[in-house]
Motif scaffolding. Structure first.
Motif, PDB file in Angstrom:
ATOM      1  N   GLY A 255      16.917 -11.255  17.862  1.00  0.00           N
ATOM      2  CA  GLY A 255      15.942 -10.532  18.682  1.00  0.00           C
ATOM      3  C   GLY A 255      15.360 -11.462  19.731  1.00  0.00           C
ATOM      4  N   PRO A 256      14.212 -11.124  20.292  1.00  0.00           N
ATOM      5  CA  PRO A 256      13.610 -11.929  21.376  1.00  0.00           C
ATOM      6  C   PRO A 256      13.383 -13.387  20.965  1.00  0.00           C
ATOM      7  N   GLY A 257      14.181 -14.282  21.519  1.00  0.00           N
ATOM      8  CA  GLY A 257      14.023 -15.707  21.253  1.00  0.00           C
ATOM      9  C   GLY A 257      14.277 -16.117  19.814  1.00  0.00           C
ATOM     10  N   TYR A 258      15.050 -15.329  19.069  1.00  0.00           N
ATOM     11  CA  TYR A 258      15.196 -15.614  17.642  1.00  0.00           C
ATOM     12  C   TYR A 258      16.580 -15.207  17.157  1.00  0.00           C
ATOM     13  N   SER A 259      17.151 -16.010  16.246  1.00  0.00           N
ATOM     14  CA  SER A 259      18.411 -15.659  15.578  1.00  0.00           C
ATOM     15  C   SER A 259      18.504 -16.418  14.270  1.00  0.00           C
ATOM     16  N   THR A 260      18.936 -15.719  13.207  1.00  0.00           N
ATOM     17  CA  THR A 260      19.133 -16.364  11.921  1.00  0.00           C
ATOM     18  C   THR A 260      20.211 -15.621  11.147  1.00  0.00           C
ATOM     19  N   THR A 261      20.860 -16.308  10.242  1.00  0.00           N
ATOM     20  CA  THR A 261      21.871 -15.682   9.384  1.00  0.00           C
ATOM     21  C   THR A 261      21.502 -15.943   7.935  1.00  0.00           C
ATOM     22  N   LEU A 262      21.476 -14.880   7.142  1.00  0.00           N
ATOM     23  CA  LEU A 262      21.116 -14.953   5.738  1.00  0.00           C
ATOM     24  C   LEU A 262      22.340 -14.601   4.894  1.00  0.00           C
ATOM     25  N   THR A 263      22.627 -15.387   3.868  1.00  0.00           N
ATOM     26  CA  THR A 263      23.773 -15.151   2.997  1.00  0.00           C
ATOM     27  C   THR A 263      23.282 -14.656   1.644  1.00  0.00           C
ATOM     28  N   SER A 264      23.872 -13.568   1.174  1.00  0.00           N
ATOM     29  CA  SER A 264      23.467 -12.972  -0.102  1.00  0.00           C
ATOM     30  C   SER A 264      24.123 -13.680  -1.276  1.00  0.00           C
ATOM     31  N   ALA A 265      23.664 -13.357  -2.441  1.00  0.00           N
ATOM     32  CA  ALA A 265      24.362 -13.737  -3.662  1.00  0.00           C
ATOM     33  C   ALA A 265      25.555 -12.807  -3.865  1.00  0.00           C
ATOM     34  N   LYS A 266      26.525 -13.196  -4.709  1.00  0.00           N
ATOM     35  CA  LYS A 266      27.676 -12.354  -4.987  1.00  0.00           C
ATOM     36  C   LYS A 266      27.283 -11.226  -5.944  1.00  0.00           C
ATOM     37  N   LYS A 267      27.928 -10.067  -5.727  1.00  0.00           N
ATOM     38  CA  LYS A 267      27.653  -8.929  -6.595  1.00  0.00           C
ATOM     39  C   LYS A 267      28.965  -8.249  -6.961  1.00  0.00           C
ATOM     40  N   SER A 268      29.137  -7.945  -8.232  1.00  0.00           N
ATOM     41  CA  SER A 268      30.354  -7.299  -8.719  1.00  0.00           C
ATOM     42  C   SER A 268      30.235  -5.786  -8.543  1.00  0.00           C
ATOM     43  N   ILE A 269      31.280  -5.182  -7.974  1.00  0.00           N
ATOM     44  CA  ILE A 269      31.292  -3.736  -7.743  1.00  0.00           C
ATOM     45  C   ILE A 269      32.610  -3.183  -8.281  1.00  0.00           C
ATOM     46  N   ASP A 270      32.512  -2.086  -9.031  1.00  0.00           N
ATOM     47  CA  ASP A 270      33.698  -1.452  -9.608  1.00  0.00           C
ATOM     48  C   ASP A 270      34.517  -0.731  -8.545  1.00  0.00           C
ATOM     49  N   VAL A 271      35.769  -0.457  -8.894  1.00  0.00           N
ATOM     50  CA  VAL A 271      36.693   0.231  -7.983  1.00  0.00           C
ATOM     51  C   VAL A 271      36.147   1.614  -7.625  1.00  0.00           C
ATOM     52  N   GLY A 272      36.124   1.901  -6.335  1.00  0.00           N
ATOM     53  CA  GLY A 272      35.690   3.209  -5.860  1.00  0.00           C
ATOM     54  C   GLY A 272      34.186   3.409  -5.837  1.00  0.00           C
ATOM     55  N   LYS A 273      33.406   2.388  -6.197  1.00  0.00           N
ATOM     56  CA  LYS A 273      31.949   2.514  -6.259  1.00  0.00           C
ATOM     57  C   LYS A 273      31.277   1.899  -5.035  1.00  0.00           C
ATOM     58  N   LYS A 274      30.052   2.376  -4.769  1.00  0.00           N
ATOM     59  CA  LYS A 274      29.205   1.822  -3.724  1.00  0.00           C
ATOM     60  C   LYS A 274      27.986   1.158  -4.367  1.00  0.00           C
ATOM     61  N   ASP A 275      27.515   0.114  -3.733  1.00  0.00           N
ATOM     62  CA  ASP A 275      26.294  -0.543  -4.205  1.00  0.00           C
ATOM     63  C   ASP A 275      25.661  -1.262  -3.020  1.00  0.00           C
ATOM     64  N   LYS A 276      24.424  -1.719  -3.225  1.00  0.00           N
ATOM     65  CA  LYS A 276      23.730  -2.427  -2.152  1.00  0.00           C
ATOM     66  C   LYS A 276      23.605  -3.906  -2.505  1.00  0.00           C
ATOM     67  N   ILE A 277      23.850  -4.729  -1.517  1.00  0.00           N
ATOM     68  CA  ILE A 277      23.720  -6.166  -1.658  1.00  0.00           C
ATOM     69  C   ILE A 277      22.541  -6.598  -0.784  1.00  0.00           C
ATOM     70  N   TYR A 278      21.604  -7.327  -1.407  1.00  0.00           N
ATOM     71  CA  TYR A 278      20.334  -7.618  -0.718  1.00  0.00           C
ATOM     72  C   TYR A 278      20.235  -9.076  -0.275  1.00  0.00           C
ATOM     73  N   VAL A 279      19.556  -9.247   0.848  1.00  0.00           N
ATOM     74  CA  VAL A 279      19.074 -10.560   1.287  1.00  0.00           C
ATOM     75  C   VAL A 279      17.568 -10.421   1.541  1.00  0.00           C
ATOM     76  N   ARG A 280      16.859 -11.550   1.408  1.00  0.00           N
ATOM     77  CA  ARG A 280      15.409 -11.544   1.668  1.00  0.00           C
ATOM     78  C   ARG A 280      15.142 -12.240   2.990  1.00  0.00           C
ATOM     79  N   TRP A 281      14.403 -11.547   3.852  1.00  0.00           N
ATOM     80  CA  TRP A 281      14.062 -12.102   5.180  1.00  0.00           C
ATOM     81  C   TRP A 281      12.584 -12.433   5.224  1.00  0.00           C
ATOM     82  N   ASP A 282      12.328 -13.739   5.330  1.00  0.00           N
ATOM     83  CA  ASP A 282      10.941 -14.196   5.502  1.00  0.00           C
ATOM     84  C   ASP A 282      10.676 -14.282   6.997  1.00  0.00           C
ATOM     85  N   LEU A 283       9.930 -13.325   7.522  1.00  0.00           N
ATOM     86  CA  LEU A 283       9.687 -13.256   8.970  1.00  0.00           C
ATOM     87  C   LEU A 283       8.737 -14.379   9.378  1.00  0.00           C
ATOM     88  N   PRO A 284       9.145 -15.205  10.310  1.00  0.00           N
ATOM     89  CA  PRO A 284       8.242 -16.276  10.772  1.00  0.00           C
ATOM     90  C   PRO A 284       6.935 -15.712  11.313  1.00  0.00           C
TER      91      PRO A 284
END
Length: 300
Positions: A255-284
Motif C-alpha cells: 500500500g502507500p509507502g509500505y510492503s511486506t510478505t508474511l509466510t504462514s505455517a503449513k496446514k494439512s488438507i484432505d483431498v477435495g477439501k477446502k480450508d483456510k490458512i492464516y497469517v497474522r499482520w501486525d499493522l505498524p
C-alpha cells in the motif's frame, strides 16, 4: 473325288501371346514389432505394379519363418487400373509369446497372385525368394529392465504428468522419441497401454502424485483495519490433487509507502477439501491511511 494326298495335318497359323506383366518391387522391412502388443504395428511393405493393359485384382502373400501368430500374411489390392502402382503393407499384433529375449523372424518368400476375371480363381503370377529379417521385441514389464530404463515403472513415470497420468502430451512425447530412435517399439507400446490412465493401474504403487491445490474464493479477511493493531488474514485453499498434502501461503501486503510478505505455517488438507490458512499482520503504528492490496502465493 478327294485323294488321300490332299489331307493336310499341322500348324495353320501362329499367335503371339503377351503374358501378364504385373510385378512386385521395393521390398522393405519397416520395423520391429512388440510382443504382447496393444495394437497392430507395420513390419513390411512392397509395391505392386499392375499389368500394362489389363485391369485386375492382385493378392500379395508372404511366408514368415518361424511363423508368427498375429501377423498379416495376405493382402489384396482391390481391382487395379492397368499401369498403376500400389504400396502394400503388412502389420502384426503378436500375443504374449513367453519370450526371454528378442526373437528374429525372416520373410523367406513373397508371392504375387491375380484373380482370373472369368472364374474368380486366384492364379499365381510371380514368386520372389527373400531373406528380409525383423524382430519381435520382448515385452516390457513393470519390474524388469527395459532397453533404456531400469524398469517399466520408470519408463511410464518419464512420460506421465505430475498426477501420474499418461495424457496425450506424454503419449506424443513417447511416439516422438520412438520415431527418433530414443526408445524401442516395445517401450512405446508399453507406454501406449497406459495412455489415458493413471499409470498405477498398470504398475501398482509405481507413482506418487504431486500435491495439487488452488486458492479459492472464500477468504477470511477483514474489510478494515487500524494502524497499531493486529489482524488475522485467512486465505482459502482447496486440495485439488489426489493425495492429502501440506500447504502454506506467502501473503504479500502492499500500500502507500509500505510492503511486506508474511509466510504462514503449513496446514494439512484432505483431498477435495477446502480450508483456510492464516497469517497474522501486525499493522505498524505509523502505517499511512489508504487502500492496501493483499496477494497470496500457494505452496505445497
Amino acid at each position: 473325288m478327294r485323294k488321300r494326298g490332299d489331307i493336310r495335318i499341322g500348324a495353320i497359323e501362329e499367335i503371339t501371346v503377351t503374358g501378364v506383366d504385373a510385378k512386385i518391387t521395393d521390398f522393405a522391412v519397416t520395423g520391429n514389432v512388440p510382443e504382447d502388443a496393444s495394437a497392430y504395428y507395420q513390419f513390411y511393405k512392397c509395391k505392386v505394379h499392375a499389368d500394362s493393359s489389363l485391369d485386375l485384382e492382385y493378392r500379395v502373400r508372404i511366408s514368415i519363418s518361424p511363423s508368427l501368430s498375429g501377423a498379416e500374411t495376405t493382402k489384396t489390392t482391390g481391382k487395379m487400373t492397368h499401369g498403376t502402382t500400389k504400396e502394400i503393407t503388412f502389420s502384426a499384433k503378436p500375443p504374449d509369446l513367453g519370450l526371454t529375449g528378442d526373437r528374429t523372424h525372416t520373410i523367406t518368400a513373397v508371392y504375387l497372385d491375380a484373380k482370373d476375371p472369368r472364374t474368380g480363381a486366384w492364379v499365381n503370377l510371380r514368386s520372389y525368394s527373400r531373406s528380409d529379417t525383423f524382430k519381435v521385441e520382448k515385452k516390457v514389464t513393470c519390474g524388469a529392465a527395459t532397453p533404456h530404463y531400469s524398469n517399466g515403472c520408470e519408463l511410464l513415470k518419464h512420460y506421465a504428468n505430475d498426477q501420474c497420468e499418461l495424457d496425450d502430451s506424454g503419449m506424443f512425447a513417447a511416439t516422438r522419441d520412438y520415431n527418433n530412435g530414443i526408445i524401442t517399439i516395445a517401450e512405446v507400446d508399453f507406454v501406449a497401454k497406459a495412455w489415458g490412465k493413471d499409470i498405477n493401474t498398470l504398475c501398482a504403487n509405481c507413482c506418487t502424485p504431486a500435491p495439487k491445490g488452488r486458492i479459492c474464493e472464500e477468504h477470511d479477511i477483514p474489510d478494515t483495519a487500524k494502524a497499531g493493531t493486529s489482524i488475522n488474514i485467512g486465505v482459502c485453499v482447496e486440495n485439488t490433487g489426489k493425495i492429502k498434502a501440506n500447504y502454506w501461503v506467502d501473503v504479500k501486503i502492499s500500500g502507500p509507502g509500505y510492503s511486506t510478505t508474511l509466510t504462514s505455517a503449513k496446514k494439512s488438507i484432505d483431498v477435495g477439501k477446502k480450508d483456510k490458512i492464516y497469517v497474522r499482520w501486525d499493522l505498524p503504528l505509523n502505517l499511512q491511511s489508504g487502500t492496501y492490496t493483499i496477494d497470496a502465493t500457494l505452496y505445497a
